[in-house]
Write an enzyme that holds these catalytic residues in place. Structure first.
Site, mmCIF file in Angstrom:
data_model
loop_
_atom_site.group_PDB
_atom_site.id
_atom_site.type_symbol
_atom_site.label_atom_id
_atom_site.label_comp_id
_atom_site.label_asym_id
_atom_site.label_seq_id
_atom_site.Cartn_x
_atom_site.Cartn_y
_atom_site.Cartn_z
ATOM 1 N N GLY A 45 15.303 10.595 40.206
ATOM 2 C CA GLY A 45 14.103 10.102 40.861
ATOM 3 C C GLY A 45 14.290 10.089 42.364
ATOM 4 N N GLN A 50 12.778 7.648 50.973
ATOM 5 C CA GLN A 50 14.184 8.053 51.073
ATOM 6 C C GLN A 50 14.384 9.319 51.894
ATOM 7 O OE1 GLN A 50 14.610 7.721 46.588
ATOM 8 N NE2 GLN A 50 16.700 7.281 47.253
ATOM 9 N N CYS A 90 21.503 4.853 43.026
ATOM 10 C CA CYS A 90 20.456 5.312 43.955
ATOM 11 C C CYS A 90 21.047 6.353 44.891
ATOM 12 C CB CYS A 90 19.953 4.116 44.753
ATOM 13 S SG CYS A 90 18.674 4.525 45.942
ATOM 14 N N LEU A 91 20.303 7.427 45.145
ATOM 15 C CA LEU A 91 20.785 8.473 46.054
ATOM 16 C C LEU A 91 20.987 7.931 47.473
ATOM 17 C CD1 LEU A 91 18.572 11.483 44.872
ATOM 18 C CD2 LEU A 91 20.999 11.098 44.375
ATOM 19 N N HIS A 132 12.035 1.426 39.981
ATOM 20 C CA HIS A 132 13.012 1.595 41.066
ATOM 21 C C HIS A 132 12.395 2.393 42.221
ATOM 22 C CE1 HIS A 132 17.315 2.742 42.399
ATOM 23 N NE2 HIS A 132 16.524 3.520 43.131
ATOM 24 N N GLU A 133 11.696 3.473 41.872
ATOM 25 C CA GLU A 133 11.116 4.337 42.919
ATOM 26 C C GLU A 133 9.930 3.674 43.619
ATOM 27 O OE1 GLU A 133 12.980 6.607 43.731
ATOM 28 O OE2 GLU A 133 14.127 6.864 41.884
ATOM 29 N N HIS A 136 11.102 1.471 46.312
ATOM 30 C CA HIS A 136 11.425 2.187 47.561
ATOM 31 C C HIS A 136 10.203 2.270 48.475
ATOM 32 C CE1 HIS A 136 15.530 3.610 47.273
ATOM 33 N NE2 HIS A 136 15.345 4.179 46.097
HETATM 34 NI NI NI Z 1 16.787 4.842 44.724
#
Ligand code: NI
Length: 165
Positions: A45, A50, A90-91, A132-133, A136
């Site tokens: 995701g 991000q 998370c990236l 989660h996304e 963000h």
């Molecule tokens: Ni994330």
């Protein structure tokens, strides 16, 4: 085009994204670039925040074969119930995984990359990923859901790493 992913504790990750006004060519290109960036990372995701693009877009693919891309523009959770604990990563927070509790079942309404409204019911990993996304887009990271002690430890660990670079 592969986009740069902002890393914690970058303050830009705290930006609250604005709704997409119209799904035009710029937005469609952004969606394409976000999928490319997510698959290349690799991740399941990615939120526009991000990649330092502050409009409400998320891309997700939780399938094993990476062949079930879903794009959500202006996503809204319209129903949620139940509870699930999931180990999240998370990236934007590399090499860090922790359990977070979220709703297990959600119903989401959004626009797809063609500007059409759709609704989706999700549970387990897909539900966790969507929540989660969406976080963000509101400037929230999964680590914000952890205890103050764990957050302090992560901050220390990150500061050490930054000094070493
Ligand atoms: Ni994330």
């Amino acid at each position: 085009m592969i986009l740069d992913i902002l890393k914690y504790p970058d303050k830009r990750l705290r930006t609250i994204a604005k709704p997409v006004v119209s799904v035009d060519e710029t937005i469609k290109q952004q969606v394409k670039d976000m999928f490319e960036t997510m698959y290349e990372a690799p991740g399941i995701g990615l939120a526009a925040t991000q990649v330092n693009f502050h409009q409400r877009i998320i891309v997700i693919d939780v399938s094993d074969q990476c062949n079930e891309p879903i794009c959500f523009i202006n996503p809204e959770v319209i129903e949620k119930s139940g509870e699930i604990q999931w180990e999240e990563g998370c990236l934007s927070v590399p090499d860090y995984y922790e359990n977070v509790i979220r709703a297990n079942d959600i119903k989401v309404q959004a626009l797809n990359q063609h500007g059409e409204t759709f609704e989706l019911e999700a549970s387990e990993m897909l539900s966790v990923c969507i929540q989660h996304e969406i976080d963000h887009l509101d400037g929230i990271l999964f680590v914000d859901h952890l205890s103050k002690l764990k957050q302090k430890r992560l901050k220390k660990k990150t500061e050490k790493k930054v000094k070493m670079l």
